[in-house]
Design a protein around this motif. Structure first.
Motif, PDB file in Angstrom:
ATOM      1  N   UNK A 287      -8.092   0.635  -4.382  1.00 41.69           N
ATOM      2  CA  UNK A 287      -6.867  -0.108  -4.664  1.00 41.69           C
ATOM      3  C   UNK A 287      -5.954  -0.143  -3.444  1.00 41.69           C
ATOM      4  N   UNK A 288      -5.101  -1.158  -3.406  1.00 38.21           N
ATOM      5  CA  UNK A 288      -4.161  -1.285  -2.305  1.00 38.21           C
ATOM      6  C   UNK A 288      -4.172  -2.688  -1.739  1.00 38.21           C
ATOM      7  N   UNK A 289      -3.806  -2.793  -0.474  1.00 41.73           N
ATOM      8  CA  UNK A 289      -3.703  -4.082   0.215  1.00 41.73           C
ATOM      9  C   UNK A 289      -4.714  -4.142   1.351  1.00 41.73           C
ATOM     10  N   UNK A 290      -5.442  -5.249   1.435  1.00 44.89           N
ATOM     11  CA  UNK A 290      -6.374  -5.528   2.522  1.00 44.89           C
ATOM     12  C   UNK A 290      -5.897  -6.791   3.232  1.00 44.89           C
ATOM     13  N   UNK A 291      -5.898  -6.777   4.554  1.00 44.86           N
ATOM     14  CA  UNK A 291      -5.410  -7.939   5.295  1.00 44.86           C
ATOM     15  C   UNK A 291      -6.154  -8.071   6.614  1.00 44.86           C
TER      16      UNK A 291
END
Length: 474
Positions: A287-291
């Motif tokens: 989980x979290x943010x990927x960029x």
């Protein structure tokens, strides 16, 4: 994945389709609190220019109630139809209250219409003060434009009024006070879901992976030391007999930034085809943010065009058995020349629950846009306990359901490969480039696209080219 969708029309099986329809019909409605006694505002609007390269909505907020209204509690929304793939920039030319006391952010409608899928939300800082009954803000001379300054068309914008050359009340612009709707009608009565492009809070701190790809080449010891593996082993996906060529993953400076380049080439045979891939050895991201900032290519560097190329940024874990329910994969896949039954360029975002390779069966959800995405793009996907949300250039591209959430951690990958050789049978050599500026993962935190940009900027301002504080088990 090992063999992406042989038939994209098999994405969601019949049982899941029934579930999806049922779920949409069961959306709960939440009653909003009443506005504070006496609080009411009206929005007046005039258009300053019918413009070819920028929108100029001039606005006034008028207190039509019996109580003073703190402007810091007021939000005004102007709705418009965005161009495919475009990002937008807000500006304030002049305001009686002072441009420094106004804010402008862009958001995406949860239920887009033919005349609106985005909005500009205008807010106020505490420095704007309050409006007494009967008072107004005076002129707010606002404008916004495509970030690349390409021409735009206002005539299909919900809030645009070409005949409004002087101020008058305008119900196609909405206003809220302390989150409570008090003026105007949103498109089709839809309540927008904000996706601000400006951070309202500083970028969160916490466990993160950041890489600016500042390496000398694929054999640079730092590549492995930083947890990356440049693929050289044989196998799918793509053209049978192709080689995965680590030497085709290169690094160079472009301006002040270091750039990774993945070059895929062919001369029309399996033996001449060179695919490229780089991935994290660790499967510790969930989980979290990927960029990532990625440059897609529509055409080869030389030679004939038409190959069915796939250019990607994705997270994935391994399929332990056909239809295993703990499989997970979240993709950005750009096909500049089509493929998988598509005749021309298309961008997919896909969230996978599971699949079976033989006979082929897939359980996933996808979003798509059939237009060219050649050039640099900011790609963001966020995963929490409720949804998977994909963004392209600050704009929400797709929102996928909780049933596709990951059960196990994943790796982070970039690759470029050919689906087959049927798109261009020529034996003339040609090659395609996919470039990557940076990659970022922030564990267990959902960042807005603007917070991603701010966090990357902070790393670069500090001279940090690499950081990995994500624990080995996620």
């Amino acid at each position: 994945m090992s063999d992406p969708s042989k038939n994209r029309k098999l994405r969601i099986r019949a049982a899941l389709a029934v579930t999806a329809v049922t779920g949409l019909g069961a959306t709960a409605l939440t009653a909003l609190p009443a506005a504070a006694a006496g609080e009411a505002v009206t929005v007046q609007y005039r258009q300053s220019a019918t413009g070819g390269d920028q929108v100029e909505p001039w606005l006034k907020v008028v207190n039509t109630g019996t109580a003073s209204v703190p402007l810091s509690q007021v939000k005004v929304r102007y709705y418009f139809k965005a161009d495919a793939g475009a990002s937008y920039t807000y500006a304030c030319s002049w305001a009686v209250k002072g441009c420094a006391n106004l804010t402008g952010t862009f958001g995406t409608l949860a239920n887009p219409t033919a005349t609106a899928d985005r909005y500009l939300e205008v807010g106020f800082t505490a420095g704007a003060g309050s409006l007494a009954p009967g008072a107004d803000t005076g002129d707010m001379q606002l404008r916004f434009h495509r970030s690349d300054w390409q021409p735009l068309n206002q005539n299909d914008d919900y809030s645009f009024g070409p005949a409004q050359t002087s101020y008058a009340s305008w119900s196609k612009v909405t206003a809220t006070v302390a989150g409570v709707p008090v003026w105007g009608t949103a498109p089709a009565g839809a309540e927008p879901t904000p996706t601000p492009t400006d951070p309202t809070t500083p970028p969160p701190t916490g466990a993160a992976l950041f890489d600016d790809f500042d390496y000398t080449g694929h054999t640079d010891p730092a590549v492995g030391a930083h947890g990356w593996s440049v693929r050289s082993n044989a196998g799918g996906p793509g053209v049978p007999g192709a080689t995965w060529a680590p030497e085709n993953v290169t690094f160079a400076k472009e301006g002040t930034n270091s750039i990774m380049n993945l070059r895929t080439s062919t001369a029309g045979t399996g033996e001449s085809t060179r695919h490229t891939e780089i991935l994290t050895r660790a499967t510790k991201f969930r989980n979290g943010t990927y960029a990532a900032r990625v440059r897609f290519s529509d055409a080869p560097l030389s030679g004939p065009d038409g190959d069915r190329v796939v250019q990607t940024f994705f997270t994935i874990n391994d399929l332990k058995a056909p239809m295993a329910d703990d499989y997970a994969e979240y993709d950005f896949e750009y096909l500049p020349n089509g493929g998988w039954g598509e005749p021309a360029n298309i961008l997919y975002t896909t969230s996978w629950e599971t699949y079976r390779p033989d006979p082929w069966e897939a359980v996933n959800q996808h979003s798509e846009s059939r237009t060219s995405y050649a050039g640099w793009h900011d790609l963001v996907v966020t995963i929490d306990d409720t949804a998977i949300v994909y963004y392209v250039d600050g704009r929400e591209f797709g929102r996928h359901d909780a049933r596709y959430l990951p059960e196990r951690p994943m790796s982070i990958n970039f690759n470029q490969w050919l689906i087959d050789l049927a798109g261009q049978p020529s034996t003339t050599p040609r090659s395609y480039d996919q470039k990557v500026d940076y990659v970022l993962h922030v564990k267990d935190q959902v960042l807005t696209p603007a917070q991603v940009a701010a966090k990357v900027s902070a790393y670069r301002s500090a001279g940090t080219a690499f950081e990995d504080t994500v624990p080995a088990t996620s």
